[in-house]
Design a protein around this motif. Structure first.
Motif, mmCIF file in Angstrom:
data_model
loop_
_atom_site.group_PDB
_atom_site.id
_atom_site.type_symbol
_atom_site.label_atom_id
_atom_site.label_comp_id
_atom_site.label_asym_id
_atom_site.label_seq_id
_atom_site.Cartn_x
_atom_site.Cartn_y
_atom_site.Cartn_z
ATOM 1 N N SER A 44 0.862 -1.172 0.000
ATOM 2 C CA SER A 44 0.000 0.000 0.000
ATOM 3 C C SER A 44 0.907 1.233 0.000
ATOM 4 C CB SER A 44 -0.924 -0.002 1.222
ATOM 5 O OG SER A 44 -0.171 0.056 2.414
ATOM 6 N N VAL A 45 0.356 2.344 -0.468
ATOM 7 C CA VAL A 45 1.131 3.571 -0.602
ATOM 8 C C VAL A 45 0.374 4.726 0.038
ATOM 9 C CG1 VAL A 45 2.325 2.811 -2.698
ATOM 10 C CG2 VAL A 45 0.152 4.045 -2.899
ATOM 11 N N GLU A 49 1.352 9.353 -3.185
ATOM 12 C CA GLU A 49 2.002 8.439 -4.124
ATOM 13 C C GLU A 49 0.982 7.857 -5.100
ATOM 14 O OE1 GLU A 49 5.667 6.292 -2.108
ATOM 15 O OE2 GLU A 49 3.875 6.104 -0.841
ATOM 16 N N ALA A 50 -0.188 7.486 -4.581
ATOM 17 C CA ALA A 50 -1.243 6.942 -5.442
ATOM 18 C C ALA A 50 -1.668 7.979 -6.479
ATOM 19 C CB ALA A 50 -2.438 6.501 -4.602
ATOM 20 N N ARG A 96 6.916 4.818 -9.970
ATOM 21 C CA ARG A 96 6.886 3.864 -8.858
ATOM 22 C C ARG A 96 7.042 4.599 -7.526
ATOM 23 N NH1 ARG A 96 11.664 4.297 -10.990
ATOM 24 N NH2 ARG A 96 13.599 3.950 -9.849
ATOM 25 N N PRO A 97 6.465 4.052 -6.463
ATOM 26 C CA PRO A 97 6.545 4.694 -5.145
ATOM 27 C C PRO A 97 7.979 4.707 -4.606
ATOM 28 C CG PRO A 97 4.999 2.837 -5.133
ATOM 29 C CD PRO A 97 5.651 2.846 -6.462
ATOM 30 N N ARG A 163 -3.579 4.841 3.866
ATOM 31 C CA ARG A 163 -2.795 4.049 2.912
ATOM 32 C C ARG A 163 -3.761 3.494 1.866
ATOM 33 N NH1 ARG A 163 2.738 4.314 3.317
ATOM 34 N NH2 ARG A 163 2.893 2.196 2.568
ATOM 35 N N ILE A 164 -3.243 3.357 0.644
ATOM 36 C CA ILE A 164 -4.054 2.848 -0.459
ATOM 37 C C ILE A 164 -3.325 1.658 -1.073
ATOM 38 C CG2 ILE A 164 -5.014 3.371 -2.739
ATOM 39 C CD1 ILE A 164 -5.152 6.319 -1.796
ATOM 40 N N PRO A 165 -3.947 0.476 -1.061
ATOM 41 C CA PRO A 165 -3.311 -0.673 -1.716
ATOM 42 C C PRO A 165 -3.152 -0.396 -3.211
ATOM 43 C CG PRO A 165 -5.132 -1.369 -0.311
ATOM 44 C CD PRO A 165 -5.206 0.124 -0.416
#
Length: 174
Positions: A44-45, A49-50, A96-97, A163-165
């Motif tokens: 998750s980010v 980032e998402a 990419r994160p 956080r977001i998967p």
């Protein structure tokens, strides 16, 4: 209108410089290469980032965006690898994160009162001592990223989960 991702992009540039410096310093001891994807796990980010990843996907040609959506839709939660991984390569590599940018490099971890250095077992073989400038301080990096994320959310009045998967990016893509 100011770039809502300016602070994040600035942090990315600094992280990329740090990683390049470590790679230059360690030379052949870093064996990571295109197609090396054992570190690429479903993570998750932070929302910032998402959003940056979604913005990058939005700049893709229509056919590539369609393929990305199809690939994400086909991903299964039983698969431990990153939903963006296709043919051992990241579909959004340039976006990419931060954690993905540091994969494989020596990182300093703090676990309770203990500090230890972790590195991909394929890297740094035969090196007994790593100089401090060849190690990513993960705690410090995460603190900076959390601050950039909080500022982004506050500045733009956005309410998103903490956080977001990455697997949920498909639902957020244009």
């Amino acid at each position: 209108m100011p770039d809502p991702l300016a602070n994040y992009r600035s942090l990315l540039a600094k992280v990329d410089d740090l990683c390049r410096g470590i790679e230059d310093r360690l030379g052949d001891a870093i064996t990571c290469h295109a197609g090396c994807s054992s570190c690429c796990l479903a993570i998750s980010v932070f929302p910032v980032e998402a959003v940056a990843m979604i913005a990058a996907a939005d700049r893709l040609p229509a056919e590539e965006l369609r393929q990305l959506k199809a690939h994400l839709a086909a991903w299964s939660p039983e698969d431990e690898h990153c939903p963006l991984l296709a043919g051992e390569r990241c579909l959004l590599y340039e976006a990419r994160p931060i954690i993905c940018r540091t994969h494989g490099l020596p990182i300093l971890l703090v676990e309770g009162e203990q500090r230890r250095i972790d590195v991909c077992p394929k890297n740094c073989q035969g090196i007994d001592h790593l100089p401090g400038e060849a190690v990513v301080d993960l705690e410090r990096l995460n603190t900076l990223l959390a601050a950039v994320n909080a500022l982004y959310l506050r500045e733009f009045g956005i309410r998103l989960p903490e956080r977001i998967p990455i697997s949920q990016l498909a639902e957020m893509l244009p």
